[in-house]
Scaffold this motif. Structure first.
Motif, short mmCIF file in Angstrom:
data_model
loop_
_atom_site.label_atom_id
_atom_site.label_comp_id
_atom_site.label_asym_id
_atom_site.label_seq_id
_atom_site.Cartn_x
_atom_site.Cartn_y
_atom_site.Cartn_z
N LYS A 19 -8.91 -1.18 4.57
CA LYS A 19 -9.13 0.26 4.73
C LYS A 19 -8.61 0.71 6.10
CE LYS A 19 -13.57 -0.37 4.03
NZ LYS A 19 -13.54 -1.80 3.70
N ARG B 249 -17.56 0.84 2.71
CA ARG B 249 -17.66 -0.27 1.77
C ARG B 249 -18.72 0.10 0.73
NH1 ARG B 249 -19.35 -4.97 6.02
NH2 ARG B 249 -17.59 -4.85 7.42
N ARG C 35 0.84 -1.21 0.00
CA ARG C 35 0.00 0.00 0.00
C ARG C 35 0.87 1.25 0.00
NH1 ARG C 35 -4.25 -2.50 -1.91
NH2 ARG C 35 -5.56 -3.59 -0.41
N ILE D 190 -10.61 -5.56 2.95
CA ILE D 190 -9.62 -5.25 1.91
C ILE D 190 -8.43 -4.48 2.50
CG2 ILE D 190 -10.53 -3.03 1.09
CD1 ILE D 190 -9.47 -5.87 -1.22
N LEU E 81 -5.00 -7.48 -3.18
CA LEU E 81 -3.55 -7.64 -3.22
C LEU E 81 -3.18 -8.55 -4.40
CD1 LEU E 81 -2.70 -8.32 0.54
CD2 LEU E 81 -2.73 -6.13 -0.67
N LEU F 75 2.64 -10.88 2.55
CA LEU F 75 1.76 -10.92 3.72
C LEU F 75 1.97 -12.24 4.48
CD1 LEU F 75 -0.93 -9.61 5.06
CD2 LEU F 75 -2.09 -11.31 3.73
N LEU G 299 -7.96 -9.97 4.62
CA LEU G 299 -8.63 -10.61 5.76
C LEU G 299 -8.87 -12.09 5.45
CD1 LEU G 299 -10.11 -10.32 8.52
CD2 LEU G 299 -12.18 -9.91 7.22
N ALA H 190 -15.27 -5.35 2.33
CA ALA H 190 -14.93 -5.74 3.71
C ALA H 190 -13.62 -6.53 3.72
CB ALA H 190 -16.06 -6.61 4.27
N1 ATP Z 1 -1.98 -4.41 3.10
C1 ATP Z 1 -2.08 -5.24 4.14
N2 ATP Z 1 -1.00 -5.87 4.64
C2 ATP Z 1 -1.10 -6.70 5.68
N3 ATP Z 1 -2.26 -6.95 6.33
C3 ATP Z 1 -3.36 -6.33 5.91
C4 ATP Z 1 -3.34 -5.45 4.80
N4 ATP Z 1 -4.58 -4.98 4.61
C5 ATP Z 1 -5.34 -5.54 5.56
N5 ATP Z 1 -4.63 -6.36 6.33
C6 ATP Z 1 -5.14 -7.17 7.43
O1 ATP Z 1 -6.37 -7.73 7.00
C7 ATP Z 1 -7.37 -7.63 8.00
C8 ATP Z 1 -8.57 -6.84 7.49
O2 ATP Z 1 -8.19 -5.51 7.21
P1 ATP Z 1 -9.06 -4.24 7.64
O3 ATP Z 1 -9.70 -4.46 8.95
O4 ATP Z 1 -8.20 -3.05 7.48
O5 ATP Z 1 -10.19 -4.27 6.52
P2 ATP Z 1 -11.31 -3.17 6.22
O6 ATP Z 1 -11.21 -2.83 4.77
O7 ATP Z 1 -11.19 -2.04 7.16
O8 ATP Z 1 -12.64 -3.99 6.44
P3 ATP Z 1 -14.10 -3.45 6.90
O9 ATP Z 1 -14.78 -2.86 5.70
O10 ATP Z 1 -14.85 -4.65 7.31
O11 ATP Z 1 -13.90 -2.47 8.01
C9 ATP Z 1 -6.70 -7.00 9.21
O12 ATP Z 1 -6.26 -8.04 10.04
C10 ATP Z 1 -5.51 -6.29 8.62
O13 ATP Z 1 -4.45 -6.19 9.54
#
Ligand code: ATP
Ligand code: MG
Length: 618
Positions: free
Chosen positions: A165, A303, A133, A163, A334, A342, A369, A161
């Motif tokens: 964020k 989302r 990222r 991804i 990814l 990862l 996730l 969800a």
């Molecule tokens: N680029 C990344 N590198 C490593 N781990 C990641 C990465 N992106 C997300 N994760 C891991 O994946 C999981 C889900 O990520 P996250 O909670 O940020 O998703 P989100 O998009 O906020 O989902 P939601 O819409 O449900 O809130 C977490 O455990 C996070 O640490």
């Protein structure tokens, strides 16, 4: 900061520095180093270290050797001629370098950065805690630079969800705080009945701002410019002779925030706008459209897939984009190489079993996730095991891809279901009870919902955080009777959703009722302070009479605090609930509530007129 040689160990921010450069160190090796440094000069046996870092969990002593190798690499130490960590064969370790306490290293670094340019140095930057990222972080940094120069910025971070964020925003805020002294505050929009509360995430973020080191100044500004907002977060407007009445006007808060950020760069994050209440969206809209100087970066996540076609947040973003008042970072899945990285990071192993990254990438479709959930699943099913050869331990794959393939379900929700299916009955009940709370769930509420002993539940929840990667300890509360209760969160909202859905409506209702009853017991004598929460539980349980009565108590409590708009909102909600009562009962209750609501609205109008005339005179 603990200083040894050219290193600094910042225990507050859990960061290791070499000279002025931060060094990435995963949490466990960091904890090992911290323990050794904090007990420098003395022999630490294997048992002591294992007990200190993994209490009540059996961990192979071998794992310590792996961490020591990692630490020696980072510290550039030599086991044969150690400068920092000495190994005492078959006994343990000793930290042998002199350790001194010093001021925080991060401060001079932060201050040396010339603003407004906020040169975010490419060299010496803390490595990204997340993979793939970099581009998004760079883009957020450019927005921050603009915000630092006084041009307010609004960015939407979007994607499905899981991804990443929240992970992106966390990583960015962490870097911004350490590199350029930006402070951040966060408001979480919540799903379901909790989310109906007006300005819920805004109030949460304001509370954080007021509790921060610059909090006193923020409170003074609010007291002067937006007293209704200060009252809404339960703070008195010290020294103010004005009544804190009146409704929370978005314009007042915008003006107050603009003054607060005159000399302090602020990153304001609103998470999960798909669940935002209309008032919060209105405030974001107002903040984005104002043109005055403001050192503010507003980041909102959502989302898009969860939006109904006419969701107001969708319209808001489109309108702001058209007027070039916002930017959007849409997170893509990814790529395979990123999934590989990862997995490498999660397993702490450079070289992965052949085919593993490809397999996880394909099945997760690049959703981090899902990728992590698949990895956990493969480990739990012993498709991946830790094998030791001599002093080296590594993860190896035990079955052909085909067999693994068959064990991994298609969707993320099914994957979560499968993980939950492996839990014991009591563990599952605890998590189900936890899913009934909007965001964090305290162990006392779990105990109440399940009619179990609170101490036993406290211990069980604690154990779950050690065993399950998706439950985390979030903090501790002191209850009115003086006991302390820890509260927990699900690492991801999807776990909460699946757990919530697993319960029948009748079971949820029983549990909600017990939580509400326990709330009333715990807060006997000051029911008003928790009446809104009590009402939510009764409402979720379909117990309309009790929900009405709790809403009335909450409205009275709001009136006591002169929070007229809040009282009106609570009474309006109560009025809506009367439709669920039997005809005659409903009519009587509705009649009383309408009368109360009318007088609150009159008082509100008078307060607004008063505000209008006094601000006009000023
Ligand atoms: N680029 C990344 N590198 C490593 N781990 C990641 C990465 N992106 C997300 N994760 C891991 O994946 C999981 C889900 O990520 P996250 O909670 O940020 O998703 P989100 O998009 O906020 O989902 P939601 O819409 O449900 O809130 C977490 O455990 C996070 O640490
Ligand atoms: Mg998130």
């Amino acid at each position: 900061m603990k200083q040894f040689g050219e290193f600094g160990l910042d225990t507050l921010n859990e960061c290791l520095w070499r000279s002025d450069k931060p060094i990435a160190l995963p949490p466990k090796p960091f904890a090992v180093l911290r323990y050794l440094v904090e007990h420098s000069g003395r022999l630490i046996t294997h048992d002591e270290l294992l007990e200190a870092l993994w209490p009540e969990t059996y961990v192979q002593p071998q794992v310590l050797r792996t961490y020591m190798l990692e630490l020696r690499k980072v510290l550039r130490d030599d086991a044969g001629q150690p400068r920092y960590i000495q190994t005492l064969p078959k006994r343990g370790y000793r930290f042998i370098a002199p350790v001194m306490e010093s001021a925080n290293l991060a401060e001079p670094i932060a201050k040396s950065i010339s603003e407004p340019a906020l040169q975010v140095a490419a060299q010496g930057e803390a490595p990204n805690p997340i993979v793939n990222r970099d581009e998004e972080i760079t883009s957020l940094k450019s927005q921050l630079e603009l915000a630092a120069s006084g041009q307010r910025q609004v960015v939407f971070v979007t994607g499905e969800a899981g991804i990443g964020k929240t992970a992106l925003v966390d990583a960015f805020c962490g870097q911004a705080a350490s590199r350029c002294a930006a402070s951040s505050a966060r408001g979480q929009c919540v799903e379901g009945f909790g989310g109906k509360e007006e300005y819920y995430p805004v109030t949460e973020a304001l509370r954080q701002i007021c509790a921060s080191p610059e909090g006193d100044k923020a409170c003074r500004v609010l007291a002067r410019i937006a007293p209704a907002w200060l009252a809404a977060i339960g703070r008195e407007s010290i020294g103010s002779t004005q009544p804190a009445a009146g409704s929370r006007m978005p314009g007042d808060l915008c003006a107050a925030l603009e003054e607060m950020v005159a000399d302090q760069l602020l990153i304001l994050v609103f998470e999960d706008l798909q669940w935002a209440d209309d008032a919060t969206l209105h405030l974001i809209s107002a903040l984005a459209r104002r043109r005055t100087h403001a050192r503010l970066l507003l980041i909102a996540t959502y989302r898009p897939q969860d939006f109904a076609t006419d969701h107001p947040a969708k319209g808001l973003k489109q309108d702001l984009r058209m007027r070039r008042l916002c930017a959007e970072i849409a997170l893509a899945p990814l790529a395979r190489a990123a999934v590989r990285e990862l997995l490498s990071r999660e397993l702490r192993q450079e070289e992965l079993p052949p085919g593993l990254a490809g397999f996880v990438h394909r099945r997760s479709e690049g959703n981090p996730l899902f990728a992590i959930a698949i990895l956990e699943h493969l480990m739990a099913q012993d498709f991946l095991v830790r094998e030791e050869t001599g002093s080296v331990a590594r993860w190896v794959q035990t079955a052909p891809d085909k067999e693994m393939e068959a064990s991994v379900p298609e969707g993320l929700a099914q994957m979560i279901e499968l993980q939950l299916a492996r839990l014991e009955e009591q563990e599952l009940s605890i998590l189900e009870a936890g899913s009934l709370m909007s965001v964090a769930f305290p162990s006392w509420a779990v105990a109440a919902a399940l009619q179990r002993d609170p101490d036993e539940m406290e211990e069980a929840c604690q154990n779950l955080t050690r065993r399950l990667y998706f439950v985390e300890r979030a903090g501790e509360d002191e209850l009115p009777d003086g006991t302390r209760s820890t509260f927990y969160v699900f690492a991801h909202g999807l776990y909460r959703e699946v757990l919530w859905r697993k319960q029948t409506e009748a079971r949820r209702a029983r549990r909600h009722t017990r939580i509400a009853e326990r709330l009333a017991e715990l807060f006997a004598g000051r029911e008003g302070t928790v009446a809104r929460e009590t009402a939510m539980h009764y409402e979720a349980a379909g117990n309309w009479q009790r929900a009405l009565s709790a809403l009335r108590t909450a409205a009275r409590h709001a009136l006591d605090r002169q929070a007229l708009a809040e009282a009106a909102e609570l009474l309006e909600r109560a009025l809506r609930l009367t439709e669920n009562l039997r005809e005659s009962e409903g009519e009587v209750a509705a009649c009383e509530l309408s009368r109360d609501l009318e007088s609150v609205r009159q008082a509100l109008n008078q307060a607004q007129e008063y505000e209008h005339t006094t601000s006009g005179k000023a």
